[in-house]
Scaffold this active site. Structure first.
Site, PDB file in Angstrom:
ATOM      1  CB  CYS B  30     -18.037  -5.449 -13.513  1.00 11.79           C
ATOM      2  SG  CYS B  30     -19.710  -5.231 -12.918  1.00 11.79           S
ATOM      3  CB  CYS B  33     -22.068  -2.134 -14.352  1.00 10.86           C
ATOM      4  SG  CYS B  33     -21.197  -2.455 -12.841  1.00 10.86           S
ATOM      5  CG  ASP B 438      -1.388  26.749  -2.675  1.00 11.21           C
ATOM      6  OD1 ASP B 438      -1.094  27.797  -2.090  1.00 11.21           O
ATOM      7  OD2 ASP B 438      -2.547  26.389  -2.892  1.00 11.21           O
ATOM      8  CG  ASP B 622      -5.760  24.613  -4.820  1.00  4.85           C
ATOM      9  OD1 ASP B 622      -4.848  25.305  -4.337  1.00  4.85           O
ATOM     10  OD2 ASP B 622      -6.916  24.603  -4.386  1.00  4.85           O
ATOM     11  CG  ASP B 626      -1.224  28.111  -6.243  1.00  7.49           C
ATOM     12  OD1 ASP B 626      -0.372  28.792  -5.652  1.00  7.49           O
ATOM     13  OD2 ASP B 626      -2.160  27.532  -5.686  1.00  7.49           O
TER      14      ASP B 626
END
Lengths: 55, 728
Positions: B30, B33, B438, B622, B626
């Site tokens: 925001c 911040c 997976d 992941d 894979d």
């Protein structure tokens, strides 16, 4: 219709100035953070100081 | 805790004695911040600039070289409540950012040209019906040409170069008809102006360029934003490595600063941040992130370790290597290259559409010319009419139909935690009819979890957790995390490879291997029920307990599987893990098709078998094992915790603990594809209405301009419908 001799170059020059302004703002990074810029416009002024002013 | 990280890798000297540092900051969301951070950091002496970028959640700092320690900023931000990590823009992000800026510059030029030309066109349009002198009209046309020709030559370059490269590859893409339309419109207008004719299309041509560039810029900007976000995520992971700067001295450095040949130290409980070979030490390692295998493996000097490996027992010295060495990695790279080649043959919807579209339009224009010639019109008039057909069909709407939806849909996906890696991911994800998951790290969470907390009294859990804080073993760390322990017990000794022990309330207290705590019978009981759990035992005086620590399924995995099945998508589990583990997960999730102990080659074989049966597979995985399957599948997704290679080849990466983003990705993509098709149809309907007017030779520049902007706006508005949030 002689007025065109002044009006047409004037209009083109204004358009060109606008374009240059846009290119300048783009180059100086003013489009890098559009979300932040939206908020900076309404943020309170930073307290005056000789440093800490960004850019 | 980060004060000891070496920042020198990230510092950039800006000349004139200043240094620059970019930080990715978590939690800036925001304006408050932004103001808080900038004000606070600006008060530090010698800081010349502190500027937050709210869009990208980043902070750019500049200060006098040598005056400050960069760690100061990180600790100051931590005091303010923000986690910050240094980051480096990667090449992909820099490229996307440069492209987005280039498109914006071209868009600016085209838009300014369009505005100024409109100012000249309106008098011509109104003058044509009243009393404008032909000389005045010619003068205005020449002025338009003066503005439009250079503007078009500059701003339409992306279309021209893309069309040229498509033609060189003997293909057609959407930019070919667009470029032909632009060039013909401009050329006709110049020739008509020279011949003192009534109609010129400079305004329509430059407006078309501006509309198309707007669509492309939005698309590119969304992509840039996703990249920036992914870059922050990588930085916030804050992968560090302990590097030997001399044979006896170590230093904590960011993983990005490790070069091949560097030697790094790995201690128990640490996750390896680099690929390399062990040169000293022996340890049990957990490679489940890489191979899917949950049983720990043993590494000795000479063994290859990969980024993501968790060290469990011993300390290792590893020499970092540049993606070579391990046989697993070599094999995976080879499979990967092969699979990626196959994927590049995928024809995007836009390409398929333009393959049909371009010949039809060009044939219509030719027939129009021949028809008018046969009807007895002059050669000049026939050609002008034919070109008017090309201009009016110039696929403004068609060129926007797909990018506009893509932009809106990737924005919606971004909101549900899915980051897209590739431009055609949405189309491919939308087409799938089968999902292969997976197991390890994808259906399960990568962190270990205590499965039987309910069976153990709370005070025991808390005490065991406090004791576990003294151990670096990952299984003990899971117990500590689950107990929410914060204060370690005093005077605890660690027995390497066994566990930790000490005294509490005057009674001996132990945590570690079941044999170390005399709880073998309890451990066996757990292992009989749940063969893949790791057991950590706890004893306090005479009482004994055993914690079953295992990988837990993602909390919403079962719902997501059920949701996919409801949508008519078949679900399958293909894992490299052992059979009992995979069977248990499949039964829990209600998945009937599953395969265990599958090698990377077999994963690809399974996908190819499905392809032969006519299935379109979405692979979700992941591990390093894979990666080839992710590349071979029709579409692929990876969790953000996946290994670097898997994330790089996956079409999309999803964030967070939940699996829901996978379901959201399929839903949003399907909706987006529907809208893309709808948009293409809208563009066709527009053409069916407009082309007869053009063939009849009735198109004036005013009609051309109105038709073009009208169709573009309709297509854009339809694309915005993809924003409507899916209820998941």
């Amino acid at each position: 219709m002689e007025v065109l001799v002044i009006l047409v170059p004037l209009a083109l020059a204004l358009g060109f100035v606008g374009l240059l302004g846009f290119l300048w703002s783009l180059k100086s990074g003013q489009y890098d953070d559009l979300d932040g810029a939206a908020w900076r416009a309404i943020a309170d002024d930073e307290p005056a100081s000789d440093q800490g002013q960004s850019r | 805790m980060h004060a000891d990280i070496d920042f020198s890798h990230y510092l950039k000297s800006t000349g004139a004695g200043f240094v620059h540092l970019d930080l990715a900051v978590e939690g800036i969301n925001c304006a408050g911040c932004m103001a808080k951070i900038e004000r606070n950091l600006s008060t530090i002496p010698d800081v010349t600039s502190a500027r937050v970028n709210l869009t990208d959640s980043r902070l750019a700092l500049e200060w006098k070289a040598g005056a400050l320690d960069p760690a100061l900023f990180v600790s100051r931000l931590a005091e303010l409540g923000y986690k910050a990590y240094p980051f480096e823009r990667d090449d992909a992000e820099t490229l996307e950012a440069r492209r987005a800026q280039g498109l914006l510059r071209r868009l600016g030029v085209a838009a300014f040209a369009a505005m100024n030309v409109m100012m000249l066109s309106i008098p011509v349009w109104s003058g044509n019906v009243s009393d404008m002198l032909p000389e005045q009209r010619d003068f205005f046309h020449w002025l338009s040409a003066l503005i439009v020709l250079p503007a078009a030559a500059y701003s339409a370059q992306p279309f021209f170069s893309s069309a040229l490269s498509a033609l060189r590859a003997r293909g057609v893409n959407m930019d070919v008809p667009i470029s032909i339309g632009i060039v013909l419109a401009l050329a006709t207008s110049v020739i008509e102006t020279i011949n003192h004719a009534e109609h010129a299309y400079f305004d329509a041509a430059v407006m078309l360029i501006a509309f198309l560039l707007a669509g492309r810029y939005l698309d590119q900007n969304m992509r840039r934003r996703t990249r920036a976000f992914a870059g922050n995520l990588a930085a916030l992971k804050a992968e560090t490595a302990t590097k030997f700067v001399s044979p006896t001295e170590i230093k904590t450095v960011p993983a990005a600063a490790i070069r091949p040949g560097d030697i790094v130290l790995l201690r128990p409980g640490e996750r390896c941040a680099v690929d390399g070979n062990v040169i000293e030490g022996r340890s049990e390692v957990d490679q489940s992130l890489i191979t899917g295998e949950t049983l720990p493996a043993m590494v000795t000097p000479g063994s290859a370790v990969f980024a993501g490996t968790l060290v469990r027992s011993g300390t290792l010295r590893v020499r970092a290597s540049a993606a070579s060495g391990g046989t697993l990695l070599d094999e995976i790279s080879r499979l990967l290259d092969h699979a990626l080649q196959a994927r590049s043959r995928y024809l995007r919807l836009a390409e398929r559409a333009s393959r049909l579209y371009a010949p039809v339009v060009h044939a219509t224009a030719l027939l129009t010319m021949l028809g008018w010639l046969a009807w007895g019109a002059s050669f000049h008039d026939s050609i002008v009419t034919a070109i008017a057909v090309l201009i009016i069909t110039c696929p403004c709407a068609l060129g926007l139909a797909i990018p506009a939806v893509q932009t809106v849909a990737s924005g919606a996906l971004f909101g549900s935690g899915v980051l897209l890696n590739s431009g055609d991911a949405i189309e491919r994800i939308a087409e799938i009819d089968r999902v292969i998951f997976d197991k390890t790290g994808t259906l399960t969470l990568p962190e270990l979890d205590v499965a039987n907390l309910a069976d153990i009294p709370d005070d025991v859990v808390r005490l065991a957790g406090r004791l576990a804080l003294s151990s670096r073993h990952p299984v003990a760390a899971a117990v500590a995390r689950y107990a929410g322990a914060a204060s370690p017990l005093p005077d605890i000794q660690e027995e390497p490879g066994q566990g930790v022990h000490g005294l509490h309330d005057g009674r001996p207290i132990r945590l570690g291997r079941p044999s170390f705590c005399g709880a073998d019978d309890l451990a066996n009981e757990i292992l009989c029920r749940d063969p893949e759990a790791s057991v950590v035992a706890f004893s306090h005086g005479e009482s004994r307990y055993a914690f079953a620590v295992r990988q837990r399924l993602r909390p919403d995995a079962a719902e997501v599987v059920a949701g996919l099945v409801r949508m008519g998508v078949a679900v399958e589990i293909v894992s490299g893990d052992r059979e009992p583990a995979v069977r248990l997960a499949s039964e829990t999730l209600g998945v009937h098709e599953w395969r265990a102990e599958v090698s990377p080659v077999d994963k690809i074989d399974r996908i190819e078998e499905l392809v032969r049966q006519g299935c379109k597979v979405l692979m979700v995985g992941d591990g390093l094992n894979d990666a080839p399957a992710l590349a071979a599948a029709h579409a692929s997704m990876s969790p953000v915790t996946a290994t670097h290679m898997s994330q790089a080849v996956a079409d999309a990466v999803f964030l967070g603990e939940r699996l829901a983003p996978v379901l959201a990705a399929v839903k949003v993509s399907r909706k987006a594809l529907r809208l893309m098709r709808q948009n293409l149809w809208l563009a066709i309907v527009y053409n069916v209405l407009a082309v007869p007017i053009a063939i009849a030779g009735l198109v004036t520049p005013l009609i051309a301009a109105a038709a073009m902007s009208g169709s573009s706006v309709i297509v854009m508005l339809n694309a915005l419908r993809a924003r409507a949030r899916e209820t998941i």
